[in-house]
Design a protein around this motif. Structure first.
Motif, mmCIF file in Angstrom:
data_model
loop_
_atom_site.group_PDB
_atom_site.id
_atom_site.type_symbol
_atom_site.label_atom_id
_atom_site.label_comp_id
_atom_site.label_asym_id
_atom_site.label_seq_id
_atom_site.Cartn_x
_atom_site.Cartn_y
_atom_site.Cartn_z
ATOM 1 N N THR A 62 0.818 -1.210 0.000
ATOM 2 C CA THR A 62 0.000 0.000 0.000
ATOM 3 C C THR A 62 0.855 1.265 0.000
ATOM 4 N N ALA A 119 3.577 2.929 -9.557
ATOM 5 C CA ALA A 119 2.747 3.956 -10.208
ATOM 6 C C ALA A 119 3.616 4.981 -10.940
ATOM 7 N N ARG A 174 -2.355 -3.011 -17.581
ATOM 8 C CA ARG A 174 -2.030 -2.272 -16.356
ATOM 9 C C ARG A 174 -3.248 -1.553 -15.795
ATOM 10 N N THR A 175 -3.940 -0.805 -16.617
ATOM 11 C CA THR A 175 -5.047 0.009 -16.109
ATOM 12 C C THR A 175 -6.230 -0.842 -15.647
ATOM 13 N N GLU A 180 -4.451 -2.264 -12.053
ATOM 14 C CA GLU A 180 -3.844 -1.454 -10.996
ATOM 15 C C GLU A 180 -4.834 -0.851 -9.991
ATOM 16 N N THR A 181 -5.806 -0.118 -10.440
ATOM 17 C CA THR A 181 -6.716 0.562 -9.511
ATOM 18 C C THR A 181 -7.567 -0.411 -8.699
ATOM 19 N N PRO A 182 -8.224 -1.400 -9.319
ATOM 20 C CA PRO A 182 -9.001 -2.324 -8.482
ATOM 21 C C PRO A 182 -8.127 -3.144 -7.530
ATOM 22 N N TRP A 183 -6.931 -3.511 -7.968
ATOM 23 C CA TRP A 183 -6.034 -4.263 -7.099
ATOM 24 C C TRP A 183 -5.622 -3.406 -5.906
ATOM 25 N N ASN A 184 -5.270 -2.153 -6.163
ATOM 26 C CA ASN A 184 -4.877 -1.245 -5.081
ATOM 27 C C ASN A 184 -6.024 -1.006 -4.099
ATOM 28 N N ASN A 185 -7.228 -0.812 -4.618
ATOM 29 C CA ASN A 185 -8.377 -0.601 -3.733
ATOM 30 C C ASN A 185 -8.605 -1.813 -2.833
ATOM 31 N N THR A 197 -5.902 -2.032 -0.193
ATOM 32 C CA THR A 197 -6.107 -1.080 0.907
ATOM 33 C C THR A 197 -7.050 -1.673 1.942
#
Length: 165
Positions: A27, A35, A133-134, A137-142, A145
């Motif tokens: 995280t 990023a 990547r797109t 990246e965002t769903p994995w990061n969310n 978290t």
């Protein structure tokens, strides 16, 4: 019996701490660092991490935490003198299992989809790597978290339970 309760609680706390720390590192360091990287670097790095993490040391902590929490909960539930630990242990198990469910339902499928995209060097069109990547990246990061929050809460609850000893 007291020794077994204490040792399983210490083991549960250590394994939960290792997993919480791993998710926290992703995280605050790994994913923010990626990023700043190119699409190719990010995709290739995460594909390599997803392969490397499947090892015995990771599995020992990842599966050991819920197993040890469960054993500790059972050991405390069977002794009337330690029942004050049941609520925080049950909550610790719930938060730990919630993090496992997020992993199974979100992170692992995203990891599998990223792997299925193939190595970036085989992508003829750079937009293929960018899309991989797109999409990832965002769903994995969310999800990560949430895993970080949940496993940190697990660790807090286990540390609190240690105060009963």
């Amino acid at each position: 019996m007291e020794t077994a309760r204490t040792l399983t609680l210490i083991g549960a706390t250590i394994t939960a701490g290792l997993i919480s720390g791993l998710f926290y590192a992703f995280t605050v360091a790994v994913m923010p660092g990626l990023a700043r990287s190119t699409d190719r670097t990010t995709v290739e790095t995460m594909q390599n991490i997803n392969k490397a993490i499947l090892n015995g040391w990771f599995m020992l902590a990842y599966l050991g935490a819920p197993l040890l929490i469960t054993i500790t909960l059972i050991l405390h539930a069977t002794d009337p003198e330690t029942r004050d630990a049941i609520a925080p242990l049950a909550a610790a198990l719930a938060t730990c299992l919630a993090a496992l469910i997020i992993t199974a339902r979100i992170n692992i499928p995203l990891n599998n989809a990223l792997e299925a995209a193939g190595p970036p060097e085989q992508h003829g069109d750079p937009t293929t790597t960018h899309t991989a990547r797109t999409t990832y990246e965002t769903p994995w990061n969310n999800a990560n978290t949430w895993r970080t929050i949940l496993t940190t809460l697990t660790l807090v609850l286990l540390a609190y339970t240690l105060t009963f000893h």
